[in-house]
Scaffold this motif. Structure first.
Motif, PDB file in Angstrom:
ATOM      1  N   GLY A 132     -32.477  -6.886  92.482  1.00  0.00           N
ATOM      2  CA  GLY A 132     -32.830  -5.969  93.831  1.00  0.00           C
ATOM      3  C   GLY A 132     -33.306  -4.506  93.465  1.00  0.00           C
ATOM      4  N   GLU A 133     -33.113  -4.224  92.041  1.00  0.00           N
ATOM      5  CA  GLU A 133     -33.521  -3.044  91.524  1.00  0.00           C
ATOM      6  C   GLU A 133     -35.125  -3.126  91.115  1.00  0.00           C
ATOM      7  OE1 GLU A 133     -33.158  -0.024  87.696  1.00  0.00           O
ATOM      8  OE2 GLU A 133     -31.658  -1.718  87.905  1.00  0.00           O
ATOM      9  N   LEU A 134     -35.924  -2.142  91.779  1.00  0.00           N
ATOM     10  CA  LEU A 134     -37.255  -1.913  91.521  1.00  0.00           C
ATOM     11  C   LEU A 134     -37.505  -1.734  89.882  1.00  0.00           C
ATOM     12  CD1 LEU A 134     -40.021  -2.107  92.568  1.00  0.00           C
ATOM     13  CD2 LEU A 134     -39.834   0.464  92.942  1.00  0.00           C
ATOM     14  N   VAL A 135     -38.352  -2.577  89.407  1.00  0.00           N
ATOM     15  CA  VAL A 135     -38.670  -2.503  87.939  1.00  0.00           C
ATOM     16  C   VAL A 135     -39.823  -1.395  87.597  1.00  0.00           C
ATOM     17  CG1 VAL A 135     -39.571  -3.870  85.935  1.00  0.00           C
ATOM     18  CG2 VAL A 135     -37.945  -4.832  87.296  1.00  0.00           C
ATOM     19  N   ALA A 136     -39.807  -0.791  86.594  1.00  0.00           N
ATOM     20  CA  ALA A 136     -40.763   0.348  86.319  1.00  0.00           C
ATOM     21  C   ALA A 136     -41.463  -0.625  85.026  1.00  0.00           C
ATOM     22  CB  ALA A 136     -40.087   1.301  85.838  1.00  0.00           C
ATOM     23  N   PRO A 137     -42.889  -0.374  84.793  1.00  0.00           N
ATOM     24  CA  PRO A 137     -43.376  -1.037  83.552  1.00  0.00           C
ATOM     25  C   PRO A 137     -43.115  -0.061  82.480  1.00  0.00           C
ATOM     26  CG  PRO A 137     -44.978   0.512  84.917  1.00  0.00           C
ATOM     27  CD  PRO A 137     -43.686   0.334  85.598  1.00  0.00           C
ATOM     28  N   GLN A 138     -43.108  -0.915  81.331  1.00  0.00           N
ATOM     29  CA  GLN A 138     -43.130  -0.281  80.042  1.00  0.00           C
ATOM     30  C   GLN A 138     -44.097   0.640  79.888  1.00  0.00           C
ATOM     31  OE1 GLN A 138     -42.630  -2.998  76.728  1.00  0.00           O
ATOM     32  NE2 GLN A 138     -42.661  -1.449  75.247  1.00  0.00           N
ATOM     33  N   PRO A 139     -44.005   1.978  79.550  1.00  0.00           N
ATOM     34  CA  PRO A 139     -44.974   2.787  79.180  1.00  0.00           C
ATOM     35  C   PRO A 139     -46.053   2.342  78.366  1.00  0.00           C
ATOM     36  CG  PRO A 139     -43.084   4.098  78.662  1.00  0.00           C
ATOM     37  CD  PRO A 139     -42.514   2.526  79.075  1.00  0.00           C
ATOM     38  N   GLY A 140     -47.398   2.983  78.613  1.00  0.00           N
ATOM     39  CA  GLY A 140     -48.445   2.378  77.763  1.00  0.00           C
ATOM     40  C   GLY A 140     -49.537   1.408  78.161  1.00  0.00           C
ATOM     41  N   GLY A 141     -49.050   0.364  78.987  1.00  0.00           N
ATOM     42  CA  GLY A 141     -49.815  -0.367  79.501  1.00  0.00           C
ATOM     43  C   GLY A 141     -50.135  -1.779  78.668  1.00  0.00           C
ATOM     44  N   PHE A 142     -49.851  -1.395  77.423  1.00  0.00           N
ATOM     45  CA  PHE A 142     -50.037  -2.770  76.377  1.00  0.00           C
ATOM     46  C   PHE A 142     -49.040  -3.646  76.471  1.00  0.00           C
ATOM     47  CE2 PHE A 142     -49.602  -4.456  72.332  1.00  0.00           C
ATOM     48  CZ  PHE A 142     -50.886  -5.346  71.925  1.00  0.00           C
ATOM     49  N   TYR A 143     -47.738  -3.193  76.627  1.00  0.00           N
ATOM     50  CA  TYR A 143     -46.713  -3.997  76.375  1.00  0.00           C
ATOM     51  C   TYR A 143     -46.004  -4.681  77.778  1.00  0.00           C
ATOM     52  CZ  TYR A 143     -46.522  -1.980  71.920  1.00  0.00           C
ATOM     53  OH  TYR A 143     -47.131  -1.353  70.943  1.00  0.00           O
ATOM     54  N   GLY A 144     -45.153  -5.535  77.937  1.00  0.00           N
ATOM     55  CA  GLY A 144     -44.768  -6.174  79.071  1.00  0.00           C
ATOM     56  C   GLY A 144     -43.376  -6.125  79.429  1.00  0.00           C
ATOM     57  N   GLY A 145     -42.746  -4.958  79.030  1.00  0.00           N
ATOM     58  CA  GLY A 145     -41.322  -4.686  79.181  1.00  0.00           C
ATOM     59  C   GLY A 145     -41.080  -4.399  80.492  1.00  0.00           C
ATOM     60  N   TRP A 146     -39.730  -4.650  81.007  1.00  0.00           N
ATOM     61  CA  TRP A 146     -39.533  -4.324  82.402  1.00  0.00           C
ATOM     62  C   TRP A 146     -38.333  -3.247  82.228  1.00  0.00           C
ATOM     63  CZ3 TRP A 146     -38.357  -9.023  86.049  1.00  0.00           C
ATOM     64  CH2 TRP A 146     -39.738  -9.774  86.139  1.00  0.00           C
ATOM     65  N   VAL A 147     -38.526  -1.910  82.614  1.00  0.00           N
ATOM     66  CA  VAL A 147     -37.541  -0.887  82.621  1.00  0.00           C
ATOM     67  C   VAL A 147     -36.717  -0.783  84.051  1.00  0.00           C
ATOM     68  CG1 VAL A 147     -37.379   1.633  82.190  1.00  0.00           C
ATOM     69  CG2 VAL A 147     -39.230   0.495  81.197  1.00  0.00           C
TER      70      VAL A 147
END
Length: 164
Positions: A132-147
């Protein structure tokens, strides 16, 4: 130079406590991905990959995606840990996210949990939520992490992190 990890609060974990090489683990959290107003996947069958300095990358079962939303792309990359990745375009309601995700057709034997699973770049979608929490993208655009609120950095991908 290794950065100073951010303080960890209740219910949080630091990406600086994650291992290298990365660890994959099955988790029961709910991910909902929306593209062009269409829910392309809604699943609680996730694998998260944890690697030092990166927010978790979540892998979702290919079979959980709406039929016709995943289309094979042409891009391939190699991860020193997980093997050769193939990319997918994600389609919904006339929208197309070229290289919107990737998967490992034959993951390294150390990562059997990744078989038939796709990871997505959060920034390329209208909305991704995790429990239910909105995911922010990992900074930088290269990586696919979910913040999300339960992880603290600093994160690889932020300005000045090229040499971590």
């Amino acid at each position: 130079m290794r950065p100073k990890p951010s303080p960890v609060g209740p219910g949080q974990e630091s990406v600086w406590s994650y291992p290298r090489p990365p660890r994959a683990e099955v988790v029961r959290r709910r991910a909902v991905v929306t593209l062009a107003g269409v829910v392309v996947v809604d699943t609680d069958d996730l694998v998260r990959v944890l690697e030092t300095s990166h927010p978790p990358t979540y892998y979702l079962p290919r079979a959980a995606f709406r039929p016709g939303t995943l289309v094979a792309g042409t891009r391939r990359t190699h991860c020193e840990w997980k093997g050769v990745a193939r990319y997918v375009d994600v389609l919904a309601a006339g929208a197309r996210r070229v290289d919107g995700g990737w998967w490992y057709p034959e993951p390294d034997p150390r990562y059997p949990e990744l078989t038939d699973r796709v990871a997505l770049y959060p920034a390329r979608y209208d909305r991704i939520t995790l429990d239910g929490e909105l995911v922010a993208p990992q900074p930088g655009g290269f990586y696919g992490g979910w913040v999300t609120a339960d992880v603290v950095g600093p994160f690889k991908g932020e300005p000045g992190t090229n040499w971590w």
